[in-house]
Design an enzyme around this catalytic site. Structure first.
Site, PDB file in Angstrom:
ATOM      1  N   THR A 155       0.871  -1.395  -0.112  1.00  0.00           N
ATOM      2  CA  THR A 155       0.081  -0.076   0.145  1.00  0.00           C
ATOM      3  C   THR A 155       0.773   1.261   0.126  1.00  0.00           C
ATOM      4  OG1 THR A 155      -1.639   1.392   1.139  1.00  0.00           O
ATOM      5  CG2 THR A 155      -0.318  -0.163   2.636  1.00  0.00           C
ATOM      6  N   LYS A 196       1.541  -3.975   6.525  1.00  0.00           N
ATOM      7  CA  LYS A 196       1.995  -3.982   5.110  1.00  0.00           C
ATOM      8  C   LYS A 196       3.512  -3.755   5.276  1.00  0.00           C
ATOM      9  CE  LYS A 196      -1.572  -4.610   2.646  1.00  0.00           C
ATOM     10  NZ  LYS A 196      -1.944  -5.651   1.824  1.00  0.00           N
TER      11      LYS A 196
HETATM   12  P1  NAD Z   1     -11.157  -7.277   0.459  1.00  0.00           P
HETATM   13  O1  NAD Z   1     -11.387  -7.412   1.819  1.00  0.00           O
HETATM   14  O2  NAD Z   1     -12.408  -7.125  -0.697  1.00  0.00           O
HETATM   15  O3  NAD Z   1     -10.746  -8.615  -0.126  1.00  0.00           O
HETATM   16  C1  NAD Z   1      -9.776  -9.512   0.611  1.00  0.00           C
HETATM   17  C2  NAD Z   1      -9.848 -10.959   0.438  1.00  0.00           C
HETATM   18  O4  NAD Z   1      -8.925 -11.705   0.864  1.00  0.00           O
HETATM   19  C3  NAD Z   1     -11.267 -11.241   1.160  1.00  0.00           C
HETATM   20  O5  NAD Z   1     -12.114 -11.954   0.225  1.00  0.00           O
HETATM   21  C4  NAD Z   1     -10.834 -12.294   2.209  1.00  0.00           C
HETATM   22  O6  NAD Z   1     -11.757 -13.093   2.817  1.00  0.00           O
HETATM   23  C5  NAD Z   1      -9.511 -12.588   1.771  1.00  0.00           C
HETATM   24  N1  NAD Z   1      -8.608 -13.096   2.961  1.00  0.00           N
HETATM   25  C6  NAD Z   1      -8.124 -12.385   4.026  1.00  0.00           C
HETATM   26  N2  NAD Z   1      -7.429 -13.000   4.895  1.00  0.00           N
HETATM   27  C7  NAD Z   1      -7.220 -14.270   4.287  1.00  0.00           C
HETATM   28  C8  NAD Z   1      -6.504 -15.430   4.827  1.00  0.00           C
HETATM   29  N3  NAD Z   1      -5.837 -15.446   6.006  1.00  0.00           N
HETATM   30  N4  NAD Z   1      -6.518 -16.345   3.945  1.00  0.00           N
HETATM   31  C9  NAD Z   1      -7.588 -16.475   2.718  1.00  0.00           C
HETATM   32  N5  NAD Z   1      -8.018 -15.527   2.477  1.00  0.00           N
HETATM   33  C10 NAD Z   1      -8.018 -14.264   3.232  1.00  0.00           C
HETATM   34  O7  NAD Z   1      -9.929  -6.354   0.189  1.00  0.00           O
HETATM   35  P2  NAD Z   1      -9.578  -5.492  -1.154  1.00  0.00           P
HETATM   36  O8  NAD Z   1     -10.123  -4.265  -1.094  1.00  0.00           O
HETATM   37  O9  NAD Z   1      -9.986  -6.387  -2.283  1.00  0.00           O
HETATM   38  O10 NAD Z   1      -8.028  -5.672  -0.917  1.00  0.00           O
HETATM   39  C11 NAD Z   1      -7.123  -6.494  -1.505  1.00  0.00           C
HETATM   40  C12 NAD Z   1      -5.610  -6.366  -1.349  1.00  0.00           C
HETATM   41  O11 NAD Z   1      -5.208  -5.131  -2.103  1.00  0.00           O
HETATM   42  C13 NAD Z   1      -5.510  -6.111   0.085  1.00  0.00           C
HETATM   43  O12 NAD Z   1      -4.101  -6.874   0.660  1.00  0.00           O
HETATM   44  C14 NAD Z   1      -5.150  -4.769   0.313  1.00  0.00           C
HETATM   45  O13 NAD Z   1      -4.456  -4.323   1.383  1.00  0.00           O
HETATM   46  C15 NAD Z   1      -4.911  -4.385  -0.922  1.00  0.00           C
HETATM   47  N6  NAD Z   1      -5.130  -2.807  -1.300  1.00  0.00           N
HETATM   48  C16 NAD Z   1      -6.649  -2.381  -1.324  1.00  0.00           C
HETATM   49  C17 NAD Z   1      -7.025  -1.282  -1.807  1.00  0.00           C
HETATM   50  C18 NAD Z   1      -8.373  -0.648  -1.810  1.00  0.00           C
HETATM   51  O14 NAD Z   1      -8.342   0.446  -2.133  1.00  0.00           O
HETATM   52  N7  NAD Z   1      -9.547  -1.416  -1.852  1.00  0.00           N
HETATM   53  C19 NAD Z   1      -5.973  -0.374  -1.860  1.00  0.00           C
HETATM   54  C20 NAD Z   1      -4.540  -0.627  -1.770  1.00  0.00           C
HETATM   55  C21 NAD Z   1      -4.370  -1.894  -1.395  1.00  0.00           C
HETATM   56  N1  USQ Z   2     -11.365   9.781   4.298  1.00  0.00           N
HETATM   57  C1  USQ Z   2     -12.138  11.102   4.349  1.00  0.00           C
HETATM   58  N2  USQ Z   2     -13.690  10.738   4.544  1.00  0.00           N
HETATM   59  C2  USQ Z   2     -13.951   9.350   4.374  1.00  0.00           C
HETATM   60  C3  USQ Z   2     -13.237   8.491   4.188  1.00  0.00           C
HETATM   61  C4  USQ Z   2     -11.972   8.723   4.291  1.00  0.00           C
HETATM   62  O1  USQ Z   2     -11.955  12.317   4.707  1.00  0.00           O
HETATM   63  O2  USQ Z   2     -15.301   9.489   4.374  1.00  0.00           O
HETATM   64  C5  USQ Z   2     -10.043  10.201   4.344  1.00  0.00           C
HETATM   65  C6  USQ Z   2      -9.086   9.317   5.412  1.00  0.00           C
HETATM   66  O3  USQ Z   2      -8.983  10.049   6.489  1.00  0.00           O
HETATM   67  C7  USQ Z   2      -7.735   9.456   4.745  1.00  0.00           C
HETATM   68  C8  USQ Z   2      -8.167   9.184   3.102  1.00  0.00           C
HETATM   69  O4  USQ Z   2      -9.441   9.610   3.080  1.00  0.00           O
HETATM   70  O5  USQ Z   2      -6.850  10.357   4.949  1.00  0.00           O
HETATM   71  C9  USQ Z   2      -8.095   7.864   2.491  1.00  0.00           C
HETATM   72  O6  USQ Z   2      -9.055   6.934   3.364  1.00  0.00           O
HETATM   73  P1  USQ Z   2      -9.755   5.700   2.987  1.00  0.00           P
HETATM   74  O7  USQ Z   2     -10.347   5.071   3.877  1.00  0.00           O
HETATM   75  O8  USQ Z   2     -10.161   6.020   1.297  1.00  0.00           O
HETATM   76  O9  USQ Z   2      -8.257   4.630   2.677  1.00  0.00           O
HETATM   77  P2  USQ Z   2      -7.237   3.891   3.619  1.00  0.00           P
HETATM   78  O10 USQ Z   2      -7.922   4.026   4.703  1.00  0.00           O
HETATM   79  O11 USQ Z   2      -5.801   4.688   3.316  1.00  0.00           O
HETATM   80  O12 USQ Z   2      -7.199   2.373   2.908  1.00  0.00           O
HETATM   81  C10 USQ Z   2      -7.481   2.176   1.983  1.00  0.00           C
HETATM   82  C11 USQ Z   2      -7.839   0.724   1.827  1.00  0.00           C
HETATM   83  C12 USQ Z   2      -6.558   0.175   2.006  1.00  0.00           C
HETATM   84  C13 USQ Z   2      -5.342   0.427   1.131  1.00  0.00           C
HETATM   85  C14 USQ Z   2      -5.169   2.043   1.006  1.00  0.00           C
HETATM   86  C15 USQ Z   2      -4.169   2.573   0.155  1.00  0.00           C
HETATM   87  O13 USQ Z   2      -9.056   0.193   2.733  1.00  0.00           O
HETATM   88  O14 USQ Z   2      -6.659  -1.519   1.855  1.00  0.00           O
HETATM   89  O15 USQ Z   2      -3.994   0.039   1.597  1.00  0.00           O
HETATM   90  O16 USQ Z   2      -6.588   2.610   0.823  1.00  0.00           O
HETATM   91  S1  USQ Z   2      -3.363   4.071   0.735  1.00  0.00           S
HETATM   92  O17 USQ Z   2      -4.281   4.944   1.277  1.00  0.00           O
HETATM   93  O18 USQ Z   2      -2.599   4.522  -0.381  1.00  0.00           O
HETATM   94  O19 USQ Z   2      -2.589   3.837   1.898  1.00  0.00           O
END
Ligand code: NAD
Ligand code: USQ
Length: 404
Positions: A155, A196
């Site tokens: 991330t 992470k």
């Molecule tokens: P999500 O919660 O929708 O999906 C994660 C999946 O992993 C789920 O289906 C969950 O059941 C599975 N999982 C969790 N722990 C597990 C385990 N121990 N064994 C097997 N399966 C397991 O999350 P997402 O939004 O799809 O995010 C996926 C990845 O991308 C994460 O690692 C997250 O940190 C990263 N990421 C997401 C975002 C975002 O904005 N959604 C941004 C940056 C990074």
């Molecule tokens: N924020 C607001 N209002 C809201 C929601 C969020 O102001 O209603 C702000 C938060 O305070 C933060 C920023 O928006 O400063 C981003 O928050 P977010 O909830 O959209 O994202 P974050 O918590 O950082 O996490 C998400 C995913 C995570 C991933 C991360 C990427 O859930 O899995 O790792 O985005 S990053 O932000 O680049 O680390």
């Protein structure tokens, strides 16, 4: 795997860990469509968190079994399914021996920063699940598939918000007359984001010690919901989180605008992050798989396409909403997090573009379709789940239910 060192390494079999989740499901379908043999590994814990916390996706989502059989009936393509926990090494061993992956894309972690800050058990669970799951994947590669390329979702939040430009993984520093290229400093600000950082360190070490090939994708915040593949049928629809725990900034704002809830800007709203469309998530992962890291290489890409502050996102959604006739307002919510609200932010993100990424930049038409999508499902919105309920300052030491 199967190739001598003189032949190029051509991955065909891709294991998608976390393939039932938001990024993983879209990616599994995309890779299957592109001709890769795909297996999904998931313990479905994310569906359980939703039940436990009383949350639900904006979109109704089918069971993973129905999703996969719908895909098969529409395209003729099979996706293998292994239901289990990657923290269970025996289970992971069986999946590796049975599927024999050339690449593992690891999405399977607890990914919500607020969830990791609810209480001590959730903080511990997050780090245990994420760090041990990744360690198990590293051991499984070493033991059973040493040429397998690990593509790990990290991330952008690992870097925090330093007052200098953010590089892609490494920074060259001259100190007391000597120069070295070192891992970029990490300053994460939740137990989730820290998990992470710990993963990245473990992966970097095993690349050096065991010659593992790995790519750490430091992904920004993902927005959007439809990809070409998930849009093919309602049973393939992706999840869309909008609640205060799993919902992320832009997706939340679109749902808030659709239901007439004021947009929830936390604090001053100057918090700036990297963002990308989910259609680019699947493209970036495909590019990383098709161009594997070398054995022993710990490669780091910053995976986002544009930077926005929360205030800028709110302004974009306000304008797009007004064009659709919505009355969009914004409120300042006392920030439940501890984070810089006004800061310098300039992060490099050129390596994926060099590999061929063609970004889908945030456009009026995307905002339009996302808002219309949210309007289509607005009757499913539980407004009680919108305001944030988890405080970084008040993290509970006892297990307790999040207040509605
Ligand atoms: P999500 O919660 O929708 O999906 C994660 C999946 O992993 C789920 O289906 C969950 O059941 C599975 N999982 C969790 N722990 C597990 C385990 N121990 N064994 C097997 N399966 C397991 O999350 P997402 O939004 O799809 O995010 C996926 C990845 O991308 C994460 O690692 C997250 O940190 C990263 N990421 C997401 C975002 C975002 O904005 N959604 C941004 C940056 C990074
Ligand atoms: N924020 C607001 N209002 C809201 C929601 C969020 O102001 O209603 C702000 C938060 O305070 C933060 C920023 O928006 O400063 C981003 O928050 P977010 O909830 O959209 O994202 P974050 O918590 O950082 O996490 C998400 C995913 C995570 C991933 C991360 C990427 O859930 O899995 O790792 O985005 S990053 O932000 O680049 O680390």
């Amino acid at each position: 795997v199967q190739t001598s060192s003189s032949e190029p390494f051509k991955p065909q079999r891709v294991m998608v860990i976390g393939g039932d989740g938001y990024c993983g499901w879209a990616t599994a379908l995309h890779l299957s469509k592109k001709g890769y043999e795909v297996a999904i590994v998931d313990n479905l814990i994310r569906r359980l968190f939703d039940h436990q916390l009383g949350l639900d996706s904006l979109t109704p989502i089918s069971s993973i079994q129905n999703r996969i059989s719908c895909w098969k009936s529409l395209t003729g393509k099979s996706i293998e399914l292994y239901i289990g926990d990657i923290c269970d090494f025996e289970f992971l061993t069986e999946t590796f021996k049975s599927f024999e992956p050339d690449a593992v894309v690891h999405f399977g972690e607890q990914r919500s920063a607020p969830y990791s800050m609810i209480d001590r058990p959730r903080a511990v669970y997050t780090q245990q699940n994420n760090v041990i799951g990744t360690l198990n994947v590293l051991f499984a590669i070493k033991e059973f598939r040493e040429q397998c390329h690990l593509v790990k979702l990290g991330t952008m939040g690992e870097y925090g918000t330093p007052n200098i430009d953010i590089e892609e993984g490494y920074i060259t520093i001259t100190h007391n007359g000597r120069t070295d290229t070192l891992p970029y400093p990490k300053q994460a600000s939740s137990f989730y984001h820290l998990s992470k950082v710990h993963d990245s360190h473990n992966i970097a070490f095993t690349c050096k010690a065991w010659g593992i090939r790995a790519t750490d994708l430091n992904q920004g915040v993902v927005y959007g919901v439809r990809t070409d593949e998930t849009a093919m049928h309602e049973e393939l629809y992706n999840r869309f989180d909008y609640d205060g725990i799993f919902g992320t900034a832009l997706n939340r704002f679109c749902v808030q605008a659709a239901v007439g809830h004021p947009l929830t800007v936390y604090g001053k709203g100057g918090q700036t992050r990297g963002y990308l469309d989910i259609r680019d998530t699947v493209q970036c992962v495909e590019l990383a798989i098709a161009n594997p890291a070398n054995p022993g290489e710990f490669r780091v890409f910053n995976q986002f396409t544009e930077q926005y502050s929360v205030n800028q996102l709110a302004a974009l959604v306000t304008n797009a909403g007004r064009k659709l006739g919505l009355n969009v307002e914004t409120i300042t919510v006392p920030n439940p997090r501890v984070e810089a609200e006004e800061h310098y932010y300039n992060a490099k993100h050129t390596k994926l573009v060099e590999l061929g990424l063609k970004p889908h930049l945030l456009s009026d038409s995307l905002l339009d379709s996302l808002l219309n999508f949210a309007i289509q499902y607005k009757d499913r919105v539980d407004k009680k789940q919108i305001m944030p309920s988890v405080s970084w300052r008040k993290i509970g030491v006892k297990p307790k239910t999040v207040t509605a």
